[in-house]
Design a protein around this motif. Structure first.
Motif, PDB file in Angstrom:
ATOM      1  N   ASN A 269       1.689   2.023  13.966  1.00  0.00           N
ATOM      2  CA  ASN A 269       1.813   1.605  12.430  1.00  0.00           C
ATOM      3  C   ASN A 269       0.195   1.597  11.910  1.00  0.00           C
ATOM      4  O   ASN A 269      -0.269   1.553  12.189  1.00  0.00           O
ATOM      5  CB  ASN A 269       2.955   0.886  12.619  1.00  0.00           C
ATOM      6  CG  ASN A 269       2.101   0.103  11.655  1.00  0.00           C
ATOM      7  OD1 ASN A 269       3.231   0.858  10.711  1.00  0.00           O
ATOM      8  ND2 ASN A 269       2.637  -1.197  11.498  1.00  0.00           N
ATOM      9  N   VAL A 270       0.596   2.098  10.729  1.00  0.00           N
ATOM     10  CA  VAL A 270      -1.191   2.761   9.662  1.00  0.00           C
ATOM     11  C   VAL A 270      -0.732   1.295   8.569  1.00  0.00           C
ATOM     12  O   VAL A 270       0.778   1.545   7.810  1.00  0.00           O
ATOM     13  CB  VAL A 270      -0.586   3.731   8.840  1.00  0.00           C
ATOM     14  CG1 VAL A 270      -2.228   3.827   8.521  1.00  0.00           C
ATOM     15  CG2 VAL A 270      -0.697   4.864  10.278  1.00  0.00           C
ATOM     16  N   THR A 271      -1.489   0.492   8.479  1.00  0.00           N
ATOM     17  CA  THR A 271      -1.981  -0.652   7.508  1.00  0.00           C
ATOM     18  C   THR A 271      -3.488   0.086   7.338  1.00  0.00           C
ATOM     19  O   THR A 271      -4.048   0.203   7.318  1.00  0.00           O
ATOM     20  CB  THR A 271      -1.210  -1.950   7.728  1.00  0.00           C
ATOM     21  OG1 THR A 271      -2.746  -2.001   8.690  1.00  0.00           O
ATOM     22  CG2 THR A 271      -0.649  -1.992   8.679  1.00  0.00           C
ATOM     23  N   MET A 272      -3.206  -0.156   5.585  1.00  0.00           N
ATOM     24  CA  MET A 272      -4.926   0.186   4.909  1.00  0.00           C
ATOM     25  C   MET A 272      -4.993  -1.334   4.623  1.00  0.00           C
ATOM     26  O   MET A 272      -3.733  -2.139   3.747  1.00  0.00           O
ATOM     27  CB  MET A 272      -4.675   0.974   3.815  1.00  0.00           C
ATOM     28  CG  MET A 272      -3.655   0.429   2.861  1.00  0.00           C
ATOM     29  SD  MET A 272      -3.381   1.729   1.063  1.00  0.00           S
ATOM     30  CE  MET A 272      -2.369   0.915   0.451  1.00  0.00           C
ATOM     31  N   GLY A 273      -6.063  -1.965   4.336  1.00  0.00           N
ATOM     32  CA  GLY A 273      -7.014  -2.901   3.957  1.00  0.00           C
ATOM     33  C   GLY A 273      -6.584  -3.508   2.063  1.00  0.00           C
ATOM     34  O   GLY A 273      -5.756  -2.015   1.461  1.00  0.00           O
ATOM     35  N   ASP A 274      -6.625  -3.997   1.333  1.00  0.00           N
ATOM     36  CA  ASP A 274      -6.551  -4.613  -0.242  1.00  0.00           C
ATOM     37  C   ASP A 274      -8.203  -4.313  -0.331  1.00  0.00           C
ATOM     38  O   ASP A 274      -7.806  -3.849  -1.651  1.00  0.00           O
ATOM     39  CB  ASP A 274      -6.367  -6.038   0.101  1.00  0.00           C
ATOM     40  CG  ASP A 274      -5.248  -6.742  -0.081  1.00  0.00           C
ATOM     41  OD1 ASP A 274      -4.612  -5.841   0.291  1.00  0.00           O
ATOM     42  OD2 ASP A 274      -5.924  -7.910   1.170  1.00  0.00           O
ATOM     43  N   ASP A 275      -8.663  -3.568   0.405  1.00  0.00           N
ATOM     44  CA  ASP A 275     -10.346  -2.950  -0.359  1.00  0.00           C
ATOM     45  C   ASP A 275     -10.296  -1.630  -0.805  1.00  0.00           C
ATOM     46  O   ASP A 275     -10.673  -0.686  -1.721  1.00  0.00           O
ATOM     47  CB  ASP A 275     -10.756  -2.992  -0.025  1.00  0.00           C
ATOM     48  CG  ASP A 275     -10.806  -2.522   1.560  1.00  0.00           C
ATOM     49  OD1 ASP A 275      -9.500  -2.623   2.026  1.00  0.00           O
ATOM     50  OD2 ASP A 275     -12.036  -2.446   2.181  1.00  0.00           O
ATOM     51  N   CYS A 276      -8.482  -0.624  -0.725  1.00  0.00           N
ATOM     52  CA  CYS A 276      -8.590   0.432  -0.964  1.00  0.00           C
ATOM     53  C   CYS A 276      -8.502   0.913  -2.076  1.00  0.00           C
ATOM     54  O   CYS A 276      -7.306   0.230  -2.427  1.00  0.00           O
ATOM     55  CB  CYS A 276      -7.313   1.154   0.386  1.00  0.00           C
ATOM     56  SG  CYS A 276      -7.886   1.174   2.303  1.00  0.00           S
ATOM     57  N   PRO A 277      -8.500   1.908  -2.732  1.00  0.00           N
ATOM     58  CA  PRO A 277      -8.175   2.540  -4.192  1.00  0.00           C
ATOM     59  C   PRO A 277      -6.907   2.364  -4.080  1.00  0.00           C
ATOM     60  O   PRO A 277      -6.465   3.319  -3.816  1.00  0.00           O
ATOM     61  CB  PRO A 277      -9.374   2.996  -4.195  1.00  0.00           C
ATOM     62  CG  PRO A 277      -9.406   3.904  -3.287  1.00  0.00           C
ATOM     63  CD  PRO A 277      -9.412   2.975  -2.244  1.00  0.00           C
TER      64      PRO A 277
END
Length: 462
Positions: A269-277
């Motif tokens: 499962n792939v998640t990205m942080g809030d800092d990603c553009p």
């Protein structure tokens, strides 16, 4: 002249194809040599990855060992299958805490004199020829590997061929098998040291593992697979327009054992942080993007059950005068282990240098990544035995259009084969130009006899 060059070119091409075919048919097997005699240091050393051909192995190594009068016993350990990686990784090459499966062999080559040949073309063929034409008596030894049962003659040189047990089982059994081989090498070497005169020992295999040829390939590979390709045997995860990652194998090493993580996309499962553009990239500052890949299956390794395992990436971009590149700034693994020695959630920061600076719109690719090991001194617990490795690894972040862009490969463009081809071509061109210059320097007579005129006479002085 043109016809001669054409014939020479065709013959060179045929010869190159014949040599390449013979080279492909040969098994590239490592040979480890050690001795208590200093003369072994006069044997030539080799570059990493260089192939020693059969004639070189015989003339430069075996013949010199046989010609040395101080060496009374030549012992040859023959294993069914062997690769250079098994020796280097399991002989404490990466400073593991337990010394690796070949810890005794490591001590032998450290205290005695040794040479390591990573690739030899079918050494067993040369050794078989040596067995057939050895001037003195040849001895064959199997279990229980007792030299006392051979009745060796101390007055003449002896050749002892030692057949090691065959390998069978899984990766865990393979590690135990290498430990068994290590004990045999150590015990027989101790017996050799008690014999009269000096000795030399060789450790090699009949062939490499079936998958060794692809594993040891050090050239450039290009994947550039689509994000939607239907490939159940490869890891192919993405976040649209931001992140794309691919790998054929993911190995997690914990202690002396390892496990292959699933490469099925459904198990991650792939998640990205809030800092990603979210929209485009702003190159007025250095951007970061945190990505976490959660493994959905508990990991069973070395008697432990590791849950909530995840890979944590932090990618960043360059800006200012160095703008235009993305790179991996931090990399760590996290898991939960409720064993007696490690309670709760564990996070281990690993070396992030396995991904180099890469231009925007480019992907980073490495077919055979070195082991990714912990960074610095992490005092929470002993992390020396924890590391990760990828096979056929490729990743791209930020500018992603559904497929990998052109690749930035971990193998430099000028590899050893390319340099060899350039040098050979330069030598051939130098010979060609020299021949042309010599032909152009030939001077013919500029005056000829006229049958209707006076004969040309040349005065010769005494």
């Amino acid at each position: 002249m043109d016809n001669l060059l054409r014939v020479f070119g065709v013959l060179s091409l045929i010869l190159a194809l014949m040599l390449e075919g013979n080279e492909a048919a040969d098994e590239k097997v490592p040979v480890l040599i050690w001795s208590n005699d200093e003369s072994i240091l006069r044997l030539p050393d080799t570059f990493a990855g260089h192939t020693v051909h059969q004639a070189q192995f015989k003339n430069l190594y075996l013949d010199k060992l046989l010609a040395d009068k101080t060496i009374k016993t030549l012992a040859v350990f023959v294993q069914d299958q062997l690769t250079a990686g098994e020796i280097s990784v399991n002989a404490d090459a990466y400073a593991s805490a337990d010394g690796g499966a070949f810890k005794h062999t490591k001590d032998l080559v450290s205290t005695l004199h040794s040479r390591f040949l990573s690739k030899v073309s079918s050494p067993v063929t040369v050794l078989k020829d040596l067995d057939d034409h050895f001037p003195a008596r040849t001895y064959k030894l199997k279990q229980p590997y007792d030299l006392g049962s051979l009745d060796l003659d101390p007055t003449e040189k002896s050749l002892v061929i030692i057949y090691l047990p065959t390998e069978q089982g899984t990766s865990v059994a393979a590690y135990a098998y290498l430990q068994t081989v290590d004990n045999i090498l150590n015990n027989v070497t101790l017996q050799l040291q008690n014999l009269p005169g000096q000795f030399a020992a060789l450790y090699t295999g009949r062939k490499t593992h079936e998958h060794a040829s692809s594993d040891q390939h050090s050239g450039r590979h290009l994947l550039e697979t689509g994000a939607n390709s239907d490939n159940a045997t490869a890891w192919n995860l993405q976040i649209p327009n931001l992140f794309l990652i691919y790998a054929k194998e993911i190995s997690f090493f914990y202690g002396v054992n390892s496990t292959q993580l699933s490469t099925l996309d459904a198990d991650w499962n792939v998640t990205m942080g809030d800092d990603c553009p979210q929209l485009g990239l702003n190159q007025t500052s250095n951007l970061n993007c945190s990505l976490t890949l959660y493994y959905q299956i508990p990991i069973e390794v070395e008697g432990y059950r590791l849950e909530n395992f995840s890979l944590n990436f932090v990618f960043a971009t360059t800006y200012g005068s160095q703008a235009g590149y993305w790179y991996l700034e931090k990399f760590s693994i996290s898991y939960k282990n409720d064993s007696a020695s490690q309670v709760g959630f564990i996070s281990v920061e690993l070396d992030e240098r396995f991904v180099d600076w890469t231009p925007f719109h480019f992907s980073y690719h490495c077919h055979e990544n070195p082991p990714i090991r912990p960074k610095g001194n992490q005092s929470e617990f002993d992390v020396e035995s924890i590391y990760l490795s990828f096979k056929a690894f490729q990743v791209q972040v930020f500018y992603v259009n559904g497929t990998f862009g052109y690749y930035n490969d971990c193998v430099g463009f000028f590899t050893i084969p390319i340099w060899s081809a350039i040098i050979c071509c330069a030598v051939m061109l130098a010979i060609l130009f020299f021949g042309i210059i010599m032909l152009m320097s030939i001077k013919t007579m500029d005056r000829m006899d006229d049958p209707k005129g006076k004969t040309i006479s040349v005065t010769v002085a005494d």
